[in-house]
Design a protein around this motif. Structure first.
Motif, PDB file in Angstrom:
ATOM      1  N   SER A  40      45.694  36.351  47.910  1.00 25.22           N
ATOM      2  CA  SER A  40      45.866  37.437  47.122  1.00 25.22           C
ATOM      3  C   SER A  40      47.239  37.400  46.732  1.00 25.22           C
ATOM      4  CB  SER A  40      45.932  38.872  48.095  1.00 25.22           C
ATOM      5  OG  SER A  40      46.837  38.490  49.090  1.00 25.22           O
ATOM      6  N   ASP A  59      39.242  44.739  48.124  1.00 23.60           N
ATOM      7  CA  ASP A  59      39.649  45.222  46.980  1.00 23.60           C
ATOM      8  C   ASP A  59      38.793  44.882  45.754  1.00 23.60           C
ATOM      9  OD1 ASP A  59      41.707  45.982  48.383  1.00 23.60           O
ATOM     10  OD2 ASP A  59      43.003  44.391  47.997  1.00 23.60           O
ATOM     11  N   LYS A 107      36.663  47.089  42.729  1.00 26.08           N
ATOM     12  CA  LYS A 107      36.854  46.761  41.124  1.00 26.08           C
ATOM     13  C   LYS A 107      35.468  46.316  40.591  1.00 26.08           C
ATOM     14  CE  LYS A 107      41.522  45.177  42.203  1.00 26.08           C
ATOM     15  NZ  LYS A 107      42.322  44.145  42.259  1.00 26.08           N
TER      16      LYS A 107
END
Length: 364
Positions: A305, A359, A363
């Protein structure tokens, strides 16, 4: 009475289990503990027996009066004074009454069914799991213990608990300064005093590695979650030589590694990411000159990340080590326990590296 001298029990991290019947013996340890006013006694045996009766009679709609009568009848057959066990938790100064071992296990795992069948549960009780490193490792160990997914758990960590660890290790401030292996062993004992936990409080060393992996028939699975790169490598080489599968979570983007050395004895460690650094047997010698490069290859730096990438650039400047969040560690612990159970139950789990990126799901 000096509890420290009880043979075979380290009261720093092991619960003392005593049959209730031993109370009748003159000057027994249990009698002395029951008479000690400084020790809190918790006796919820009737409640446990009532719940045991309910799970053993699932088709019956029992009222509270029915249950009360059944409990009374139960103790006509099983003398209450002599039935079950008392468990002493020295670190809590608590003495707690529980069911007989078989009844305790039956009741405590009753809500596992049929997510885990009885046959599977019994198979898991024959398995030995090793856990190296007790940050993510603590979450894996506790999840495995709550599901009762092992017969023996070996935990290794040399470190003591510091305040900064409590951002991700589930324990209280009362554990500060204690060895992490003690903290985890205590927490497991508080869930289930009948589970076998063996501690290695010096971590994994050259001197104890063979014992950790090989004693009493050897490990069935390794959960590797330590920070030490030499130990990461040496423990994998050892697991590979013995055909032991390895599970690892990295606490970033839900990164999970599964290496099935039991099915693929010639499989390169870390999925072959370290081949460019030479033979596996020489990796330890190459660490001095290639430490950072080897670490970044294991982590697959390009896939980290953005926040962890930035954090790594700040190590030694504004922070001392890379961060881990409780949400990631807890999720990693759950995934580690889940795939460990699947492997031990001979379910279809291939060698693989994959991400469970929360995450990214948002999305999509």
């Amino acid at each position: 009475m000096i509890l420290e001298n009880i043979e075979g029990v380290n009261i720093n991290y092991q619960a003392l289990v005593m049959p209730a019947a031993s109370k009748s013996r003159d000057n027994s340890i249990l009698s002395q503990l029951l008479e000690d006013p400084s020790i809190e006694k918790i006796d919820q045996l009737d409640v446990q027996v009532a719940e045991l009766i309910k799970i053993n009679n699932p088709t019956e709609k029992l009222t509270s009066e029915d249950l009360s009568q059944r409990v009374n009848d139960y103790f006509l057959t099983n003398s209450r004074d002599g039935y079950g066990n008392w468990v002493y938790y020295h670190w809590r100064k608590q003495l707690i009454r529980v069911l007989e071992k078989e009844d305790f296990i039956n009741l405590r795992t009753s809500r596992n069914r049929y997510k885990i069948t009885q046959e599977e549960q019994e198979l898991l009780y024959t398995k030995k799991i090793g856990v190296i490193g007790l940050s993510v490792g603590q979450s894996v160990a506790l999840s495995l213990a709550m599901e009762r997914s092992f017969g023996e758990l070996r935990i290794a960590d040399f470190d003591t608990l510091e305040l900064s660890n409590v951002n991700r290790i589930r324990t209280g401030l009362y554990s500060l300064g204690l060895k992490k292996v003690w903290v985890v062993s205590r927490e497991i004992a508080e869930v289930d005093p009948f589970l076998k936990v063996v501690i290695y409080d010096e971590g994994i060393t050259i001197e104890n590695m063979d014992d950790f992996f090989e004693s009493d028939g050897g490990l069935d699975l390794l959960v590797e979650e330590c920070d030490s790169l030499p130990v990461k490598i040496s423990s994998r080489i050892k697991a590979k030589s013995m055909g032991i599968p390895v599970v690892m979570d990295t606490s970033d983007r839900g990164l999970m590694d599964i290496e099935r050395f039991d099915l693929e004895p010639e499989r390169p460690i870390f999925h072959g990411f370290l081949k460019k650094f030479g033979e596996e047997s020489r990796l330890a010698d190459n660490l001095v000159d290639n430490y950072r490069e080897i670490l970044l290859s294991i982590l697959h730096f390009e896939q980290l990340s953005e926040r962890l990438k930035f954090s790594m650039s700040e190590i030694g400047k504004t922070i001392t080590t890379w961060p881990q969040l409780a949400s990631s560690v807890i999720m990693g612990g759950a995934m580690g326990a889940h795939y460990s159970r699947m492997i031990l139950l001979n379910q279809d789990v291939p060698s693989k590296r994959f991400y469970v990126d929360l995450d990214a799901f948002i999305k999509e």
